[in-house]
Design a protein around this motif. Structure first.
Motif, PDB file in Angstrom:
ATOM      1  N   LEU A 182       0.882  -1.158   0.000  1.00 23.29           N
ATOM      2  CA  LEU A 182       0.000   0.000   0.000  1.00 23.29           C
ATOM      3  C   LEU A 182       0.926   1.216   0.000  1.00 23.29           C
ATOM      4  O   LEU A 182       1.706   1.397   0.939  1.00 23.29           O
ATOM      5  CB  LEU A 182      -0.906  -0.001   1.231  1.00 23.29           C
ATOM      6  N   VAL A 183       0.877   1.991  -1.074  1.00 22.69           N
ATOM      7  CA  VAL A 183       1.771   3.135  -1.264  1.00 22.69           C
ATOM      8  C   VAL A 183       0.923   4.386  -1.391  1.00 22.69           C
ATOM      9  O   VAL A 183      -0.014   4.427  -2.194  1.00 22.69           O
ATOM     10  CB  VAL A 183       2.630   2.936  -2.541  1.00 22.69           C
ATOM     11  N   PHE A 184       1.240   5.415  -0.618  1.00 23.36           N
ATOM     12  CA  PHE A 184       0.494   6.666  -0.675  1.00 23.36           C
ATOM     13  C   PHE A 184       1.017   7.557  -1.793  1.00 23.36           C
ATOM     14  O   PHE A 184       2.227   7.654  -2.010  1.00 23.36           O
ATOM     15  CB  PHE A 184       0.601   7.421   0.655  1.00 23.36           C
ATOM     16  N   SER A 185       0.109   8.223  -2.488  1.00 24.66           N
ATOM     17  CA  SER A 185       0.524   9.190  -3.503  1.00 24.66           C
ATOM     18  C   SER A 185       0.908  10.492  -2.802  1.00 24.66           C
ATOM     19  O   SER A 185       0.427  10.783  -1.709  1.00 24.66           O
ATOM     20  CB  SER A 185      -0.605   9.433  -4.500  1.00 24.66           C
ATOM     21  N   PRO A 186       1.781  11.297  -3.412  1.00 20.35           N
ATOM     22  CA  PRO A 186       2.200  12.538  -2.753  1.00 20.35           C
ATOM     23  C   PRO A 186       1.032  13.506  -2.610  1.00 20.35           C
ATOM     24  O   PRO A 186       0.267  13.718  -3.544  1.00 20.35           O
ATOM     25  CB  PRO A 186       3.272  13.106  -3.687  1.00 20.35           C
ATOM     26  N   ALA A 187       0.904  14.096  -1.441  1.00 21.20           N
ATOM     27  CA  ALA A 187      -0.184  15.037  -1.173  1.00 21.20           C
ATOM     28  C   ALA A 187       0.220  16.474  -1.488  1.00 21.20           C
ATOM     29  O   ALA A 187      -0.638  17.334  -1.631  1.00 21.20           O
ATOM     30  CB  ALA A 187      -0.617  14.928   0.283  1.00 21.20           C
ATOM     31  N   GLU A 188       1.503  16.736  -1.585  1.00 21.03           N
ATOM     32  CA  GLU A 188       1.957  18.075  -1.941  1.00 21.03           C
ATOM     33  C   GLU A 188       3.186  17.973  -2.828  1.00 21.03           C
ATOM     34  O   GLU A 188       3.875  16.955  -2.842  1.00 21.03           O
ATOM     35  CB  GLU A 188       2.256  18.916  -0.698  1.00 21.03           C
ATOM     36  N   ALA A 189       3.422  19.014  -3.582  1.00 20.21           N
ATOM     37  CA  ALA A 189       4.534  19.013  -4.530  1.00 20.21           C
ATOM     38  C   ALA A 189       5.871  19.106  -3.806  1.00 20.21           C
ATOM     39  O   ALA A 189       5.977  19.695  -2.731  1.00 20.21           O
ATOM     40  CB  ALA A 189       4.392  20.188  -5.489  1.00 20.21           C
ATOM     41  N   ARG A 190       6.889  18.507  -4.418  1.00 19.91           N
ATOM     42  CA  ARG A 190       8.232  18.615  -3.861  1.00 19.91           C
ATOM     43  C   ARG A 190       8.829  19.947  -4.275  1.00 19.91           C
ATOM     44  O   ARG A 190       8.531  20.473  -5.341  1.00 19.91           O
ATOM     45  CB  ARG A 190       9.089  17.467  -4.385  1.00 19.91           C
ATOM     46  N   ARG A 191       9.698  20.470  -3.446  1.00 22.13           N
ATOM     47  CA  ARG A 191      10.342  21.755  -3.743  1.00 22.13           C
ATOM     48  C   ARG A 191      11.785  21.700  -3.261  1.00 22.13           C
ATOM     49  O   ARG A 191      12.151  20.888  -2.421  1.00 22.13           O
ATOM     50  CB  ARG A 191       9.580  22.896  -3.074  1.00 22.13           C
ATOM     51  N   THR A 192      12.600  22.583  -3.793  1.00 19.71           N
ATOM     52  CA  THR A 192      14.005  22.600  -3.387  1.00 19.71           C
ATOM     53  C   THR A 192      14.164  23.410  -2.115  1.00 19.71           C
ATOM     54  O   THR A 192      13.519  24.436  -1.918  1.00 19.71           O
ATOM     55  CB  THR A 192      14.907  23.211  -4.472  1.00 19.71           C
ATOM     56  N   ASP A 193      15.027  22.908  -1.259  1.00 21.75           N
ATOM     57  CA  ASP A 193      15.356  23.619  -0.033  1.00 21.75           C
ATOM     58  C   ASP A 193      16.323  24.739  -0.397  1.00 21.75           C
ATOM     59  O   ASP A 193      17.337  24.501  -1.052  1.00 21.75           O
ATOM     60  CB  ASP A 193      16.000  22.644   0.954  1.00 21.75           C
ATOM     61  N   PRO A 194      16.056  25.985  -0.002  1.00 22.34           N
ATOM     62  CA  PRO A 194      16.930  27.081  -0.409  1.00 22.34           C
ATOM     63  C   PRO A 194      18.338  26.999   0.183  1.00 22.34           C
ATOM     64  O   PRO A 194      19.289  27.493  -0.418  1.00 22.34           O
ATOM     65  CB  PRO A 194      16.206  28.336   0.083  1.00 22.34           C
ATOM     66  N   LEU A 195      18.482  26.343   1.322  1.00 21.18           N
ATOM     67  CA  LEU A 195      19.792  26.282   1.963  1.00 21.18           C
ATOM     68  C   LEU A 195      20.669  25.172   1.382  1.00 21.18           C
ATOM     69  O   LEU A 195      21.820  25.395   1.026  1.00 21.18           O
ATOM     70  CB  LEU A 195      19.615  26.073   3.471  1.00 21.18           C
ATOM     71  N   THR A 196      20.094  23.978   1.242  1.00 24.90           N
ATOM     72  CA  THR A 196      20.903  22.837   0.800  1.00 24.90           C
ATOM     73  C   THR A 196      20.759  22.534  -0.687  1.00 24.90           C
ATOM     74  O   THR A 196      21.625  21.913  -1.272  1.00 24.90           O
ATOM     75  CB  THR A 196      20.516  21.572   1.578  1.00 24.90           C
ATOM     76  N   GLY A 197      19.631  22.930  -1.285  1.00 25.50           N
ATOM     77  CA  GLY A 197      19.388  22.618  -2.681  1.00 25.50           C
ATOM     78  C   GLY A 197      18.801  21.240  -2.894  1.00 25.50           C
ATOM     79  O   GLY A 197      18.617  20.808  -4.024  1.00 25.50           O
ATOM     80  N   TRP A 198      18.503  20.509  -1.831  1.00 29.18           N
ATOM     81  CA  TRP A 198      17.927  19.177  -1.944  1.00 29.18           C
ATOM     82  C   TRP A 198      16.427  19.272  -2.137  1.00 29.18           C
ATOM     83  O   TRP A 198      15.778  20.205  -1.677  1.00 29.18           O
ATOM     84  CB  TRP A 198      18.215  18.366  -0.688  1.00 29.18           C
ATOM     85  N   TRP A 199      15.861  18.264  -2.829  1.00 29.57           N
ATOM     86  CA  TRP A 199      14.428  18.202  -3.037  1.00 29.57           C
ATOM     87  C   TRP A 199      13.755  17.604  -1.803  1.00 29.57           C
ATOM     88  O   TRP A 199      14.291  16.692  -1.188  1.00 29.57           O
ATOM     89  CB  TRP A 199      14.095  17.335  -4.242  1.00 29.57           C
ATOM     90  N   GLY A 200      12.587  18.104  -1.460  1.00 30.64           N
ATOM     91  CA  GLY A 200      11.854  17.556  -0.330  1.00 30.64           C
ATOM     92  C   GLY A 200      10.465  18.161  -0.240  1.00 30.64           C
ATOM     93  O   GLY A 200      10.084  19.027  -1.011  1.00 30.64           O
ATOM     94  N   SER A 201       9.699  17.675   0.714  1.00 27.83           N
ATOM     95  CA  SER A 201       8.368  18.213   0.981  1.00 27.83           C
ATOM     96  C   SER A 201       8.006  17.898   2.427  1.00 27.83           C
ATOM     97  O   SER A 201       8.695  17.145   3.108  1.00 27.83           O
ATOM     98  CB  SER A 201       7.329  17.616   0.035  1.00 27.83           C
ATOM     99  N   GLY A 202       6.914  18.450   2.868  1.00 27.93           N
ATOM    100  CA  GLY A 202       6.454  18.192   4.222  1.00 27.93           C
ATOM    101  C   GLY A 202       5.572  16.967   4.319  1.00 27.93           C
ATOM    102  O   GLY A 202       5.066  16.641   5.388  1.00 27.93           O
ATOM    103  N   ASP A 203       5.373  16.285   3.205  1.00 27.36           N
ATOM    104  CA  ASP A 203       4.502  15.122   3.161  1.00 27.36           C
ATOM    105  C   ASP A 203       5.281  13.872   3.554  1.00 27.36           C
ATOM    106  O   ASP A 203       6.097  13.376   2.788  1.00 27.36           O
ATOM    107  CB  ASP A 203       3.938  14.973   1.752  1.00 27.36           C
ATOM    108  N   THR A 204       5.041  13.354   4.736  1.00 33.08           N
ATOM    109  CA  THR A 204       5.765  12.165   5.198  1.00 33.08           C
ATOM    110  C   THR A 204       5.068  10.870   4.792  1.00 33.08           C
ATOM    111  O   THR A 204       5.686   9.812   4.837  1.00 33.08           O
ATOM    112  CB  THR A 204       5.931  12.183   6.718  1.00 33.08           C
ATOM    113  N   ARG A 205       3.794  10.948   4.389  1.00 32.12           N
ATOM    114  CA  ARG A 205       3.086   9.731   3.983  1.00 32.12           C
ATOM    115  C   ARG A 205       3.631   9.165   2.675  1.00 32.12           C
ATOM    116  O   ARG A 205       3.517   7.979   2.427  1.00 32.12           O
ATOM    117  CB  ARG A 205       1.601  10.019   3.787  1.00 32.12           C
TER     118      ARG A 205
END
Length: 106
Positions: A29-52
């Protein structure tokens, strides 16, 4: 799409690259992303606040995964089980069989 309305997918667990058989292939059972990923301004890594989106729950059968989703009021879609080609059993002795039509390649 809010976090509560994210749709989960129930799919057949893929085999690892080192696996040729059908053992240890259950259902996920895999959850679809609830919010778009965005780049972190400090590190440049991709991420989001969606932990599901990081969560993958494993089940032995499709029915068990569906029962879990229904019990927890999770909207879900079931992906079709992938079809595997039938594997013809071979033996090493076939390479040396008398009357073999094709050439031995190795």
């Amino acid at each position: 799409m809010s976090r509560d309305t994210a749709i989960a997918r129930i799919r057949c667990q893929p085999r690892s690259a080192m696996q040729s058989g059908k053992a240890r292939t259950g259902w996920q059972l895999v959850f679809s992303p609830a919010e778009a990923r965005r780049t972190d301004p400090l590190t440049g890594w991709w991420g989001s606040g969606d932990t599901r989106a990081q969560l993958r729950l494993s089940f032995s059968t499709r029915e068990a995964a569906e029962a879990y989703a229904r019990a927890n009021n999770i909207p879900y879609e079931v992906e079709a089980e992938p079809r595997h080609a039938a594997i013809k059993p071979k033996s090493y002795a076939e390479n040396f069989r008398y009357g073999r039509a094709e050439n031995w390649t190795h």
